[in-house]
Design a protein around this motif. Structure first.
Motif, PDB file in Angstrom:
ATOM      1  N   PHE A   2       0.833  -1.192   0.000  1.00  0.00           N
ATOM      2  CA  PHE A   2       0.000   0.000   0.000  1.00  0.00           C
ATOM      3  C   PHE A   2       0.872   1.247   0.000  1.00  0.00           C
ATOM      4  N   LYS A   3       0.355   2.322  -0.570  1.00  0.00           N
ATOM      5  CA  LYS A   3       1.001   3.627  -0.467  1.00  0.00           C
ATOM      6  C   LYS A   3       0.304   4.365   0.676  1.00  0.00           C
ATOM      7  N   PHE A   4       0.872   4.222   1.858  1.00  0.00           N
ATOM      8  CA  PHE A   4       0.229   4.761   3.050  1.00  0.00           C
ATOM      9  C   PHE A   4       0.307   6.288   3.089  1.00  0.00           C
ATOM     10  N   ILE A   5      -0.722   6.894   3.676  1.00  0.00           N
ATOM     11  CA  ILE A   5      -0.847   8.347   3.786  1.00  0.00           C
ATOM     12  C   ILE A   5      -1.002   8.711   5.254  1.00  0.00           C
ATOM     13  N   CYS A   6      -0.186   9.635   5.723  1.00  0.00           N
ATOM     14  CA  CYS A   6      -0.299  10.125   7.096  1.00  0.00           C
ATOM     15  C   CYS A   6      -1.586  10.947   7.212  1.00  0.00           C
ATOM     16  N   THR A   7      -2.427  10.609   8.181  1.00  0.00           N
ATOM     17  CA  THR A   7      -3.706  11.313   8.305  1.00  0.00           C
ATOM     18  C   THR A   7      -3.551  12.705   8.899  1.00  0.00           C
ATOM     19  N   THR A   8      -2.420  12.982   9.534  1.00  0.00           N
ATOM     20  CA  THR A   8      -2.227  14.301  10.146  1.00  0.00           C
ATOM     21  C   THR A   8      -1.767  15.337   9.137  1.00  0.00           C
ATOM     22  N   GLN A  12       1.840  11.212   1.292  1.00  0.00           N
ATOM     23  CA  GLN A  12       1.856   9.812   0.862  1.00  0.00           C
ATOM     24  C   GLN A  12       3.279   9.270   0.821  1.00  0.00           C
ATOM     25  N   TYR A  13       3.421   7.981   1.181  1.00  0.00           N
ATOM     26  CA  TYR A  13       4.723   7.311   1.208  1.00  0.00           C
ATOM     27  C   TYR A  13       4.822   6.257   0.105  1.00  0.00           C
ATOM     28  N   ASN A  14       6.058   5.777  -0.125  1.00  0.00           N
ATOM     29  CA  ASN A  14       6.282   4.687  -1.073  1.00  0.00           C
ATOM     30  C   ASN A  14       5.517   3.438  -0.646  1.00  0.00           C
ATOM     31  N   LYS A  15       5.290   2.539  -1.593  1.00  0.00           N
ATOM     32  CA  LYS A  15       4.588   1.292  -1.300  1.00  0.00           C
ATOM     33  C   LYS A  15       5.317   0.480  -0.230  1.00  0.00           C
ATOM     34  N   SER A  16       4.519  -0.099   0.669  1.00  0.00           N
ATOM     35  CA  SER A  16       5.078  -0.984   1.682  1.00  0.00           C
ATOM     36  C   SER A  16       3.981  -1.921   2.173  1.00  0.00           C
ATOM     37  N   ILE A  17       4.374  -3.020   2.762  1.00  0.00           N
ATOM     38  CA  ILE A  17       3.405  -3.964   3.315  1.00  0.00           C
ATOM     39  C   ILE A  17       2.777  -3.393   4.577  1.00  0.00           C
ATOM     40  N   ASP A  18       3.628  -2.868   5.450  1.00  0.00           N
ATOM     41  CA  ASP A  18       3.166  -2.267   6.697  1.00  0.00           C
ATOM     42  C   ASP A  18       3.385  -0.764   6.650  1.00  0.00           C
ATOM     43  N   PRO A  19       2.583   0.007   7.366  1.00  0.00           N
ATOM     44  CA  PRO A  19       2.787   1.449   7.385  1.00  0.00           C
ATOM     45  C   PRO A  19       4.111   1.813   8.042  1.00  0.00           C
ATOM     46  N   THR A  41      -3.828   6.113   6.310  1.00  0.00           N
ATOM     47  CA  THR A  41      -4.921   5.720   5.431  1.00  0.00           C
ATOM     48  C   THR A  41      -4.338   5.511   4.035  1.00  0.00           C
ATOM     49  N   THR A  42      -5.199   5.286   3.065  1.00  0.00           N
ATOM     50  CA  THR A  42      -4.797   5.169   1.660  1.00  0.00           C
ATOM     51  C   THR A  42      -5.807   5.921   0.811  1.00  0.00           C
ATOM     52  N   LEU A  43      -5.462   6.177  -0.432  1.00  0.00           N
ATOM     53  CA  LEU A  43      -6.414   6.837  -1.327  1.00  0.00           C
ATOM     54  C   LEU A  43      -7.671   5.993  -1.509  1.00  0.00           C
ATOM     55  N   GLN A  44      -7.504   4.688  -1.601  1.00  0.00           N
ATOM     56  CA  GLN A  44      -8.671   3.831  -1.757  1.00  0.00           C
ATOM     57  C   GLN A  44      -9.608   3.944  -0.558  1.00  0.00           C
ATOM     58  N   SER A  45      -9.044   3.978   0.626  1.00  0.00           N
ATOM     59  CA  SER A  45      -9.876   4.142   1.827  1.00  0.00           C
ATOM     60  C   SER A  45     -10.582   5.488   1.823  1.00  0.00           C
ATOM     61  N   MET A  46      -9.888   6.528   1.364  1.00  0.00           N
ATOM     62  CA  MET A  46     -10.506   7.851   1.307  1.00  0.00           C
ATOM     63  C   MET A  46     -11.690   7.846   0.333  1.00  0.00           C
ATOM     64  N   LYS A  47     -11.553   7.147  -0.787  1.00  0.00           N
ATOM     65  CA  LYS A  47     -12.646   7.071  -1.756  1.00  0.00           C
ATOM     66  C   LYS A  47     -13.867   6.387  -1.149  1.00  0.00           C
ATOM     67  N   GLU A  48     -13.617   5.404  -0.321  1.00  0.00           N
ATOM     68  CA  GLU A  48     -14.716   4.686   0.331  1.00  0.00           C
ATOM     69  C   GLU A  48     -15.378   5.522   1.417  1.00  0.00           C
ATOM     70  N   GLN A  49     -14.697   6.590   1.854  1.00  0.00           N
ATOM     71  CA  GLN A  49     -15.235   7.464   2.896  1.00  0.00           C
ATOM     72  C   GLN A  49     -15.908   8.715   2.309  1.00  0.00           C
ATOM     73  N   TYR A 119       2.804  20.395   2.072  1.00  0.00           N
ATOM     74  CA  TYR A 119       1.775  20.241   1.040  1.00  0.00           C
ATOM     75  C   TYR A 119       2.187  19.274  -0.061  1.00  0.00           C
ATOM     76  N   TYR A 120       3.181  18.434   0.207  1.00  0.00           N
ATOM     77  CA  TYR A 120       3.579  17.444  -0.794  1.00  0.00           C
ATOM     78  C   TYR A 120       2.459  16.441  -1.041  1.00  0.00           C
ATOM     79  N   SER A 121       1.691  16.122  -0.004  1.00  0.00           N
ATOM     80  CA  SER A 121       0.503  15.278  -0.087  1.00  0.00           C
ATOM     81  C   SER A 121       0.725  14.068  -1.011  1.00  0.00           C
ATOM     82  N   SER A 122      -0.163  13.861  -1.998  1.00  0.00           N
ATOM     83  CA  SER A 122       0.022  12.744  -2.943  1.00  0.00           C
ATOM     84  C   SER A 122       0.489  13.295  -4.288  1.00  0.00           C
ATOM     85  N   GLN A 123       1.502  14.144  -4.231  1.00  0.00           N
ATOM     86  CA  GLN A 123       1.971  14.857  -5.422  1.00  0.00           C
ATOM     87  C   GLN A 123       2.385  13.922  -6.562  1.00  0.00           C
ATOM     88  N   ILE A 124       2.933  12.761  -6.235  1.00  0.00           N
ATOM     89  CA  ILE A 124       3.362  11.840  -7.294  1.00  0.00           C
ATOM     90  C   ILE A 124       2.150  11.249  -8.012  1.00  0.00           C
TER      91      ILE A 124
END
Length: 273
Positions: A2-8, A12-19, A41-49, A119-124
């Motif tokens: 997953f490409k985990f995202i810090c909720t604070t 977004q971070y590089n892909k990893s199995i664990d956050p 969280t992840t972008l997919q989780s955000m879409k579901e919310q 503000y780098y957020s999910s810039q990639i």
């Protein structure tokens, strides 16, 4: 993976199995770890919310982009249309097909430029979906959490991205902290987009400057004076900051007066004590 995202902070971070164990951006004095603990969280989780981006017309050739409900720091990104060259200034984390379709109707994006790491957020994700480069000052490259060949680490004090559009390194809040000068904006009187390198405050006749906003750590007087002198050379009469704060007119004078007041406050000469 997953490409985990810090909720604070929304980065977004590089892909990893664990956050990751912790967010490198939130775990230093300019930001903060949520008192409830580090969460992801992840972008997919955000879409579901049911998050959504609201794209709003601000003025001729300028659009704001904000995420609702508020996510992370809650910043505003801006889309600038400059005679066939569309620039995204700063970024928000959330990205979906509806956002992409709306931006494509506005002419798409030719490049992305960032003010500073908060503000780098999910810039990639944005750079890949729109197939564009993104510009970050080299002084802030240590804070990039997701590597990509899309990133151009620019150097020096200024870089022209398109005729009449320049990014300028002012430092302060971050060493590579940058602002965007758009000379054609505001009916050719110029607009300065500042992130929170220069922060519009509650009274829009004033701005401020901080090393850390959440932790209320000021910048030294010398640095504030440097910032004020640097922007005096730029073309602008209006400011937009990262939280939709707007100095509508006489913005250069507002920066000058605000820097003077800030320095006097730090030096103890503003108050009758």
């Amino acid at each position: 993976m997953f490409k985990f995202i810090c909720t604070t902070c929304g980065v977004q971070y590089n892909k990893s199995i664990d956050p990751p164990e912790y967010c490198i951006i939130c775990s230093e004095e300019r930001q903060y770890i949520n008192p409830s603990g580090q969460s992801w969280t992840t972008l997919q989780s955000m879409k579901e919310q049911n998050y959504q981006n609201i794209i709003r017309f601000e003025e001729e050739n300028l659009y704001s982009i904000v995420t609702s409900p508020k996510f992370g720091i809650g910043q505003t990104a801006y889309l600038i249309k400059n005679k066939g060259f569309n620039l995204l200034w700063d970024c928000v984390t959330y990205l979906d097909e509806k956002t992409i379709e709306e931006i494509m109707r506005l002419g798409g994006i030719n490049a992305i430029a960032l003010s500073h790491p908060h503000y780098y957020s999910s810039q990639i994700e944005w750079a890949e979906r729109f197939d564009v480069p993104l510009y970050i000052h080299e002084d802030d490259q240590e804070w990039v959490t997701r590597k990509s060949d899309r990133i151009i680490f620019w150097s020096g004090e200024s870089l022209e991205l398109n005729k009449g559009i320049q990014i300028h390194r002012l430092g302060g809040h971050f060493k590579g902290g940058a602002v965007l000068e758009w000379k054609a904006g505001n009916e050719q009187k110029g607009i300065l987009l500042t992130g929170d390198i220069i922060q519009v405050v509650a009274d829009p006749n004033w701005v401020s400057f901080m090393y850390s906003y959440p932790n209320l750590i000021p910048l030294p007087a010398k640095k504030v004076k440097e910032i004020s002198l640097a922007v005096e050379k730029l073309t602008f009469d209006r400011i937009y900051n990262a939280f939709h704060g707007i100095v509508k007119e006489n913005a250069k004078l507002v920066v000058h007066n605000s820097a003077k007041r800030y320095i006097e406050a730090l030096n103890g000469t503003l108050f009758d004590t």
